[in-house]
Design a protein around this motif. Structure first.
Motif, PDB file in Angstrom:
ATOM      1  N   ALA A 146       0.944  -1.023   0.149  1.00  0.00           N
ATOM      2  CA  ALA A 146      -0.032   0.148  -0.040  1.00  0.00           C
ATOM      3  C   ALA A 146       0.896   1.168   0.011  1.00  0.00           C
ATOM      4  CB  ALA A 146      -0.891   0.021   1.340  1.00  0.00           C
ATOM      5  N   ALA A 147       0.924   1.983  -1.171  1.00  0.00           N
ATOM      6  CA  ALA A 147       1.712   3.128  -1.158  1.00  0.00           C
ATOM      7  C   ALA A 147       1.025   4.216  -2.087  1.00  0.00           C
ATOM      8  CB  ALA A 147       3.165   2.994  -1.846  1.00  0.00           C
ATOM      9  N   ASN A 148       0.923   5.289  -1.764  1.00  0.00           N
ATOM     10  CA  ASN A 148       0.153   6.506  -2.162  1.00  0.00           C
ATOM     11  C   ASN A 148      -1.432   5.872  -2.693  1.00  0.00           C
ATOM     12  OD1 ASN A 148       2.470   7.947  -2.098  1.00  0.00           O
ATOM     13  ND2 ASN A 148       3.172   7.275  -3.758  1.00  0.00           N
ATOM     14  N   ILE A 149      -2.151   5.613  -1.731  1.00  0.00           N
ATOM     15  CA  ILE A 149      -3.439   5.040  -2.025  1.00  0.00           C
ATOM     16  C   ILE A 149      -4.500   6.047  -2.470  1.00  0.00           C
ATOM     17  CG2 ILE A 149      -5.455   3.877  -1.178  1.00  0.00           C
ATOM     18  CD1 ILE A 149      -3.143   2.162  -1.236  1.00  0.00           C
ATOM     19  N   VAL A 150      -5.120   5.888  -3.841  1.00  0.00           N
ATOM     20  CA  VAL A 150      -5.867   6.696  -4.256  1.00  0.00           C
ATOM     21  C   VAL A 150      -7.526   5.877  -4.442  1.00  0.00           C
ATOM     22  CG1 VAL A 150      -6.618   8.135  -6.264  1.00  0.00           C
ATOM     23  CG2 VAL A 150      -4.371   7.717  -5.621  1.00  0.00           C
ATOM     24  N   SER A 151      -8.444   6.688  -4.017  1.00  0.00           N
ATOM     25  CA  SER A 151      -9.728   5.810  -4.043  1.00  0.00           C
ATOM     26  C   SER A 151     -10.413   6.680  -5.225  1.00  0.00           C
ATOM     27  CB  SER A 151     -10.710   6.347  -2.805  1.00  0.00           C
ATOM     28  OG  SER A 151     -10.153   5.602  -1.619  1.00  0.00           O
ATOM     29  N   ILE A 152     -10.935   5.580  -6.248  1.00  0.00           N
ATOM     30  CA  ILE A 152     -11.551   6.497  -7.358  1.00  0.00           C
ATOM     31  C   ILE A 152     -12.896   5.498  -7.574  1.00  0.00           C
ATOM     32  CG2 ILE A 152     -11.078   6.287  -9.880  1.00  0.00           C
ATOM     33  CD1 ILE A 152      -8.042   5.474  -9.276  1.00  0.00           C
ATOM     34  N   PRO A 153     -13.761   6.429  -8.018  1.00  0.00           N
ATOM     35  CA  PRO A 153     -15.282   5.622  -8.541  1.00  0.00           C
ATOM     36  C   PRO A 153     -15.227   4.602  -9.372  1.00  0.00           C
ATOM     37  CG  PRO A 153     -15.402   7.997  -8.025  1.00  0.00           C
ATOM     38  CD  PRO A 153     -13.921   7.829  -8.112  1.00  0.00           C
ATOM     39  N   VAL A 154     -15.930   3.683  -9.434  1.00  0.00           N
ATOM     40  CA  VAL A 154     -15.958   2.595 -10.419  1.00  0.00           C
ATOM     41  C   VAL A 154     -16.060   3.417 -11.915  1.00  0.00           C
ATOM     42  CG1 VAL A 154     -17.447   0.378 -11.189  1.00  0.00           C
ATOM     43  CG2 VAL A 154     -16.832   0.907  -9.029  1.00  0.00           C
ATOM     44  N   GLU A 155     -17.106   4.365 -12.248  1.00  0.00           N
ATOM     45  CA  GLU A 155     -17.372   4.663 -13.530  1.00  0.00           C
ATOM     46  C   GLU A 155     -16.037   5.452 -14.021  1.00  0.00           C
ATOM     47  OE1 GLU A 155     -19.897   4.206 -14.920  1.00  0.00           O
ATOM     48  OE2 GLU A 155     -20.827   3.214 -13.530  1.00  0.00           O
ATOM     49  N   ARG A 156     -15.142   5.960 -13.034  1.00  0.00           N
ATOM     50  CA  ARG A 156     -14.023   6.739 -13.410  1.00  0.00           C
ATOM     51  C   ARG A 156     -12.829   5.720 -13.779  1.00  0.00           C
ATOM     52  NH1 ARG A 156     -11.260  10.844 -15.970  1.00  0.00           N
ATOM     53  NH2 ARG A 156      -9.309  11.087 -15.121  1.00  0.00           N
ATOM     54  N   VAL A 157     -12.928   4.523 -13.177  1.00  0.00           N
ATOM     55  CA  VAL A 157     -11.994   3.459 -13.442  1.00  0.00           C
ATOM     56  C   VAL A 157     -12.213   3.027 -14.821  1.00  0.00           C
ATOM     57  CG1 VAL A 157     -11.217   1.286 -12.773  1.00  0.00           C
ATOM     58  CG2 VAL A 157     -11.624   2.727 -11.078  1.00  0.00           C
ATOM     59  N   LYS A 158     -13.663   2.636 -15.160  1.00  0.00           N
ATOM     60  CA  LYS A 158     -13.842   2.171 -16.634  1.00  0.00           C
ATOM     61  C   LYS A 158     -13.382   3.159 -17.859  1.00  0.00           C
ATOM     62  CE  LYS A 158     -17.928  -0.464 -14.976  1.00  0.00           C
ATOM     63  NZ  LYS A 158     -19.381  -0.578 -15.027  1.00  0.00           N
ATOM     64  N   GLU A 159     -13.562   4.308 -17.343  1.00  0.00           N
ATOM     65  CA  GLU A 159     -13.168   5.552 -18.265  1.00  0.00           C
ATOM     66  C   GLU A 159     -11.766   5.463 -18.435  1.00  0.00           C
ATOM     67  OE1 GLU A 159     -13.591  10.378 -18.691  1.00  0.00           O
ATOM     68  OE2 GLU A 159     -14.550   9.253 -17.104  1.00  0.00           O
ATOM     69  N   ILE A 160     -10.895   5.380 -17.439  1.00  0.00           N
ATOM     70  CA  ILE A 160      -9.276   5.242 -17.493  1.00  0.00           C
ATOM     71  C   ILE A 160      -9.048   4.239 -18.356  1.00  0.00           C
ATOM     72  CG2 ILE A 160      -7.214   5.061 -16.284  1.00  0.00           C
ATOM     73  CD1 ILE A 160      -8.511   6.740 -13.981  1.00  0.00           C
ATOM     74  N   ILE A 161      -9.574   2.921 -17.962  1.00  0.00           N
ATOM     75  CA  ILE A 161      -9.106   1.651 -18.742  1.00  0.00           C
ATOM     76  C   ILE A 161      -9.421   1.849 -20.360  1.00  0.00           C
ATOM     77  CG2 ILE A 161      -9.806  -0.888 -18.970  1.00  0.00           C
ATOM     78  CD1 ILE A 161     -10.235  -0.878 -16.071  1.00  0.00           C
ATOM     79  N   ALA A 162     -10.712   2.411 -20.677  1.00  0.00           N
ATOM     80  CA  ALA A 162     -11.025   2.685 -22.100  1.00  0.00           C
ATOM     81  C   ALA A 162      -9.846   3.659 -22.768  1.00  0.00           C
ATOM     82  CB  ALA A 162     -12.423   3.193 -22.163  1.00  0.00           C
ATOM     83  N   LEU A 163      -9.671   4.732 -22.032  1.00  0.00           N
ATOM     84  CA  LEU A 163      -8.543   5.420 -22.523  1.00  0.00           C
ATOM     85  C   LEU A 163      -7.173   4.841 -22.532  1.00  0.00           C
ATOM     86  CD1 LEU A 163      -9.403   8.842 -20.625  1.00  0.00           C
ATOM     87  CD2 LEU A 163      -9.743   8.449 -23.060  1.00  0.00           C
ATOM     88  N   ASN A 164      -6.768   3.902 -21.845  1.00  0.00           N
ATOM     89  CA  ASN A 164      -5.458   3.145 -21.922  1.00  0.00           C
ATOM     90  C   ASN A 164      -5.393   2.288 -22.924  1.00  0.00           C
ATOM     91  OD1 ASN A 164      -4.664   4.769 -19.594  1.00  0.00           O
ATOM     92  ND2 ASN A 164      -5.181   3.145 -18.130  1.00  0.00           N
TER      93      ASN A 164
END
Length: 499
Positions: free
Chosen positions: A289-307
């Protein structure tokens, strides 16, 4: 209705709520009766003698050999539904019959053998230990007439207890039946309180036990700690299966955890997921656990699509989420949490400026003004200084000490340089004339003067010692140090090595 069984007033976990007990047609629908015994054992018997039976009646039923004593737990139409639930087929299973309601002599014999069960269990454990069998005998149940005893045991592997049965039959003179139970059944028989604060489910209402796997804990994002996942039976907790279906359904909308998130600041890896909250936590290190960031599920889906398109985002969180600051206001009107904390007090100065420190504590309002003044330049006639006489005494004592040190150094400088030189006697004749003889005579006169001073000092010391002894005998402390020091200053001691 309570007497017939519509309300669950007993503490036995095998009792069933009979919701058809107030219907007259239900009682005459069948002659089958459900009878319960000790250790969660129950059976279904036929009322061939047309006895009027209700819930709670104690009856004598058919057994092999002899008869057994049990309690009626259900009658009527609901008995057929219970037999169907437990897959009991009347055509393939022999249904035994009920003899009669228990008589007083039946109950006396039943209570007599029931009192022997604990001692029999302890003796059986000792016999199994002597035979070196890897098994544990958990409980013993005697039949109602005492012709048979059921031994419940726990074993991790297959046990050959043929020799044990022979020894137990010769010892207790009854028919022996061995019945193996699991760790969960034993925990349900003993009972206890679970980590949730309630009675164990296996001792309260559970009758059938299903297997529990560690995948249930993974679906619910529970730490895979064996000490927390295991119950009092040393097996996985049965409650892990209670909500597994809801978690499986909720995780269908959660993206794959094995996909890392590419950002211009670096790569982030999945750490933890709040399934029902819809929040996923990512760490900058893959295994910690280092630099933990909490992200909503919808934002995670958006980042995966951009990646997947080869685009790295500037930040994992959106700009609106980064600027949002959660501020907790005092909506209930409470006072400060630190209102009861004690304020630290300043330490008192124990040095020469004790008077100034006390004055500063007495007058905290003038602390800033007094801190700028030099205590050495303070006026001597200040009426607010209570310790001025004490400071003057300290200053006088310090001057006296310096004066003594100066006199001692002066005495050391006056001592003769030559060691071992004998001073001439007062009556020694002079044999030579001239300048050399005159010098010798002057040196002798100087030595005579020194000797007189030494004698005078010696007499003064003896006199002071006598006075001090007399004062001690009279209860006084003797002359003050200042008087002795003055005598020594006026008559300095010049020791000589030839004394």
């Amino acid at each position: 209705m309570n007497r017939k069984g519509c309300s669950k007033t007993t503490d036995q976990k095998l009792d069933t709520f009979d919701w058809l007990c107030d219907i007259p047609e239900s009682t005459s629908a069948t002659d089958l009766v459900e009878v319960t015994f000790k250790n969660t054992r129950k059976g279904y018997y036929r009322n061939s003698n047309d006895l009027t039976l209700e819930k709670g009646d104690i009856v004598a039923v058919e057994a092999t050999p002899g008869h057994d004593i049990g309690t009626v737990s259900m009658t009527g139409q609901l008995v057929l539904m219970q037999m169907k639930k437990y897959h009991i087929d009347q055509t393939r299973t022999e249904i035994k019959r009920i003899y009669r309601k228990a008589r007083p002599n039946d109950m006396e014999k039943y209570e007599e053998f029931k009192a022997k069960e604990h001692d029999t269990m302890l003796k059986a454990r000792k016999i199994a230990e002597d035979l070196k069998l890897n098994m544990k005998i958990g409980d013993v149940e005697y039949q109602g007439d005492g012709n048979k005893a059921i031994f419940y045991y726990i074993a991790d592997e297959r046990v050959d207890f043929r020799e044990l049965i022979k020894v137990l039959a010769d010892t207790f003179h009854v028919r022996i039946e061995m019945k193996q139970i699991g760790a969960r059944q034993e925990a349900g028989r003993i009972g206890g309180i679970g980590p949730c604060g309630r009675a164990l489910c296996c001792s309260a209402w559970m009758t059938k036990f299903s297997s529990v796997a560690t995948s249930s804990a993974r679906y619910q994002e529970i730490s895979l700690n064996p000490q927390k996942l295991a119950g009092q039976c040393a097996k996985l907790k049965c409650c892990l299966n209670f909500e597994i279906d809801a978690y499986v359904e909720a995780q269908k909308s959660i993206p794959d955890r094995n996909i890392p998130l590419e950002c211009k600041d670096g790569t982030f890896y999945h750490f933890k997921t709040d399934v029902f909250g819809g929040i996923m936590q990512y760490s900058s290190a893959p295994n910690m656990a280092a630099n933990i960031v909490s992200i909503p599920v919808e934002r995670v889906k958006e980042i995966i699509a951009l990646n997947k398109q080869g685009i790295k985002v500037d930040s994992l969180l959106e700009s609106s989420e980064e600027e949002r600051v959660i501020d907790y206001g005092n909506v209930v009107g409470q006072d400060s949490l630190t209102r009861f904390d004690k304020k630290k007090k300043k330490k008192k100065n124990k040095g020469g400026n004790g008077g100034e420190a006390k004055n500063a504590e007495a007058n905290p309002t003038n602390e800033s003004e007094s801190s700028n003044e030099n205590p050495a330049n303070a006026p001597e006639g200040n009426a607010s200084s209570d310790n001025a006489p004490r400071n003057e005494e300290h200053r006088d004592r310090r001057d006296n000490d310096r004066r003594k040190d100066r006199n001692n150094r002066r005495d050391r400088d006056r001592r003769p340089n030559k060691e071992g030189a004998e001073a001439p006697q007062d009556n020694a004749p002079l044999q030579e004339n001239g300048p050399i003889a005159d010098n010798r005579q002057e040196e002798g006169n100087e030595g005579n003067g020194n000797n007189e001073n030494r004698r005078r000092d010696r007499r003064n010391r003896h006199r002071n010692d006598r006075r001090r002894n007399d004062n001690r005998n009279n209860g006084n402390n003797g002359p003050s140090d200042g008087a002795e020091n003055n005598n020594r200053d006026n008559n300095p001691v010049k020791p000589q090595n030839n004394e």
